[in-house]
Design a protein around this motif. Structure first.
Motif, PDB file in Angstrom:
ATOM      1  N   ASN A  81     -64.361  57.854 -56.720  1.00  0.00           N
ATOM      2  CA  ASN A  81     -65.742  57.593 -57.120  1.00  0.00           C
ATOM      3  C   ASN A  81     -65.872  57.040 -58.529  1.00  0.00           C
ATOM      4  OD1 ASN A  81     -68.372  57.528 -56.147  1.00  0.00           O
ATOM      5  ND2 ASN A  81     -68.929  59.427 -57.164  1.00  0.00           N
ATOM      6  N   ARG A  85     -65.695  52.827 -59.682  1.00  0.00           N
ATOM      7  CA  ARG A  85     -65.228  53.127 -58.328  1.00  0.00           C
ATOM      8  C   ARG A  85     -64.042  52.239 -58.008  1.00  0.00           C
ATOM      9  NH1 ARG A  85     -68.609  53.904 -52.749  1.00  0.00           N
ATOM     10  NH2 ARG A  85     -69.253  55.731 -53.931  1.00  0.00           N
ATOM     11  N   ARG A 117     -61.713  52.463 -47.500  1.00  0.00           N
ATOM     12  CA  ARG A 117     -61.669  51.075 -47.963  1.00  0.00           C
ATOM     13  C   ARG A 117     -60.211  50.689 -48.163  1.00  0.00           C
ATOM     14  NH1 ARG A 117     -66.188  51.767 -46.751  1.00  0.00           N
ATOM     15  NH2 ARG A 117     -68.114  51.206 -47.870  1.00  0.00           N
ATOM     16  N   ARG A 199     -80.156  52.623 -42.277  1.00  0.00           N
ATOM     17  CA  ARG A 199     -80.406  53.495 -43.426  1.00  0.00           C
ATOM     18  C   ARG A 199     -81.860  53.974 -43.482  1.00  0.00           C
ATOM     19  NH1 ARG A 199     -75.520  52.684 -45.898  1.00  0.00           N
ATOM     20  NH2 ARG A 199     -74.636  50.599 -45.768  1.00  0.00           N
ATOM     21  N   PHE A 217     -78.568  55.633 -52.514  1.00  0.00           N
ATOM     22  CA  PHE A 217     -77.887  54.337 -52.353  1.00  0.00           C
ATOM     23  C   PHE A 217     -78.888  53.189 -52.257  1.00  0.00           C
ATOM     24  CE2 PHE A 217     -76.626  51.107 -49.274  1.00  0.00           C
ATOM     25  CZ  PHE A 217     -75.377  50.709 -49.722  1.00  0.00           C
ATOM     26  N   ARG A 218     -80.028  53.438 -51.639  1.00  0.00           N
ATOM     27  CA  ARG A 218     -80.977  52.366 -51.355  1.00  0.00           C
ATOM     28  C   ARG A 218     -81.754  51.897 -52.576  1.00  0.00           C
ATOM     29  NH1 ARG A 218     -83.654  55.767 -46.538  1.00  0.00           N
ATOM     30  NH2 ARG A 218     -83.488  57.275 -48.251  1.00  0.00           N
ATOM     31  N   THR A 220     -80.975  50.561 -55.330  1.00  0.00           N
ATOM     32  CA  THR A 220     -80.583  49.255 -55.868  1.00  0.00           C
ATOM     33  C   THR A 220     -80.011  48.332 -54.801  1.00  0.00           C
ATOM     34  OG1 THR A 220     -78.418  50.163 -56.489  1.00  0.00           O
ATOM     35  CG2 THR A 220     -80.145  50.165 -58.180  1.00  0.00           C
ATOM     36  N   ASN A 221     -80.172  48.700 -53.542  1.00  0.00           N
ATOM     37  CA  ASN A 221     -79.679  47.860 -52.448  1.00  0.00           C
ATOM     38  C   ASN A 221     -80.664  46.718 -52.213  1.00  0.00           C
ATOM     39  OD1 ASN A 221     -79.704  47.191 -49.363  1.00  0.00           O
ATOM     40  ND2 ASN A 221     -77.679  48.032 -49.771  1.00  0.00           N
ATOM     41  N   TYR A 307     -75.423  44.661 -49.017  1.00  0.00           N
ATOM     42  CA  TYR A 307     -74.906  45.286 -50.228  1.00  0.00           C
ATOM     43  C   TYR A 307     -75.250  44.391 -51.419  1.00  0.00           C
ATOM     44  CZ  TYR A 307     -71.737  48.501 -47.668  1.00  0.00           C
ATOM     45  OH  TYR A 307     -71.211  49.488 -46.870  1.00  0.00           O
ATOM     46  N   HIS A 310     -72.730  44.986 -56.881  1.00  0.00           N
ATOM     47  CA  HIS A 310     -72.137  46.210 -57.415  1.00  0.00           C
ATOM     48  C   HIS A 310     -71.658  47.145 -56.309  1.00  0.00           C
ATOM     49  CE1 HIS A 310     -76.259  47.109 -56.413  1.00  0.00           C
ATOM     50  NE2 HIS A 310     -76.060  48.398 -56.578  1.00  0.00           N
ATOM     51  N   GLN A 311     -72.048  46.857 -55.046  1.00  0.00           N
ATOM     52  CA  GLN A 311     -71.680  47.709 -53.919  1.00  0.00           C
ATOM     53  C   GLN A 311     -70.619  47.074 -53.025  1.00  0.00           C
ATOM     54  OE1 GLN A 311     -75.683  47.728 -52.494  1.00  0.00           O
ATOM     55  NE2 GLN A 311     -76.197  49.700 -53.424  1.00  0.00           N
TER      56      GLN A 311
END
Length: 319
Positions: A81, A85, A117, A199, A217-218, A220-221, A307, A310-311
């Motif tokens: 994390n 990350r 990943r 989501r 998570f959402r 900044t998505n 995404y 940054h994701q």
């Protein structure tokens, strides 16, 4: 519930994703999560999916406390994390993570173990060999890969057969149709669709932009940031109208659409509360229903990428 094949096992056609137990979408507690797991089993769900990073072990601990041994269970490792990350796929780290997961899950064996990943500088054949050794040792029943490209799957499968691939797939995320669904089908690999309800966009009620800053998570998505969010809500409103007219739940219809894309596909929606499980009853979609859904939500309808930049770290892109 109808059954589908996952490795050597038959499991319910709909599985259960437990990421929300870690608090990423909002507050939860052990008692609520345990009641939700009980209700999922009562609904015919037999495959449960978690990861060491969900709540930094919290989701696994809840499942371990629950203690059900008869379920088909998957967990994952590979993401550190941070910050920042990053990922690790070396054998020593994978073994270390697996032992930690088994301890939290209170198990000596997990049915399916994913690499969350892929680490680009670790040859996929080397990773497949590691997973094959864990299978031979009886630590895991099979292995999977997440957020990968078809070429990666073919290479890994040639080294040691892959049990499952887990990538995002739903009415508004259709990238797997450009080769990954077909490759899984051709190789006899299960495709496990995460975020099949987008989501929360295909939930009971339209989403409001009240995401927890820095946690959800959402927040900044791109698809949940204005003006994209309003455009997406407007598009999905038409699908909601169709569901109301047909007597379907929105979630049930969205899951039915995913299931209709192939017998090797197993969606794993998630929820924090048992109350939402009743929305997952899937209708039988006719050819006319499928055509109308396609008209209302054509491929590529979503505003914004799935995404943000940054994701996107360590997500394999192939088109």
């Amino acid at each position: 519930m109808k059954q589908r094949r996952l490795g050597k096992s038959n499991v319910g056609a709909i599985g259960f994703g437990t990421m929300s137990f870690g608090g990423i979408f909002g507050a939860t507690d052990n008692a609520t999560s345990l009641a939700c797991l009980d209700a999922a089993v009562d609904a015919g769900i037999s495959h449960f999916d978690t990861a060491d990073i969900y709540g930094m072990g919290v989701s696994e601990q809840i499942i371990g406390t629950w203690g059900r041994q008869s379920i088909h269970l998957a967990t994952k490792c590979g993401i550190l994390n941070g910050p920042p990350r990053t990922v690790r796929n070396d054998e020593a780290y994978i073994r270390q993570c697996l032992e930690g997961s088994l301890r939290r899950l209170k198990r000596e064996h997990v049915d399916l173990y994913y690499i969350h990943r892929r680490q680009p500088d670790v040859p996929i054949e080397e990773l497949a060999g590691t997973m094959g050794r864990l299978i031979a040792e009886g630590k895991i029943g099979g292995y999977g890969l997440s957020e990968i490209a078809p070429a990666t799957l073919r290479r890994a499968h040639a080294e040691y057969p892959v049990t499952a691939v887990q990538n995002e797939y739903s009415l508004w995320t259709r990238l797997p149709e450009l080769g990954l669904l077909q490759t899984c089908r051709d190789l006899g690999v299960a495709f496990v669709a995460f975020s099949p309800l987008a989501r929360g966009m295909f939930g009971r009620a339209p989403l409001k932009r009240d995401f927890r800053e820095g946690i959800d998570f959402r927040d900044t998505n791109p698809r949940f940031v204005e003006p994209n969010l309003s455009a997406n809500l407007a598009a999905i409103a038409r699908f909601r109208d169709l569901c109301a007219a047909r007597g379907w739940t929105v979630a049930g219809a969205a899951l039915a659409w995913v299931l209709a894309q192939g017998d090797h596909i197993i969606p794993i929606p998630g929820t924090r509360t048992a109350d939402h499980l009743g929305d997952w009853q899937v209708p039988e979609l006719t050819a006319a229903d499928m055509a109308e859904i396609q008209r209302i939500l054509p491929v590529g309808f979503a505003h914004g990428d799935r995404y943000g930049d940054h994701q996107l770290a360590y997500v394999e892109r192939y088109c």
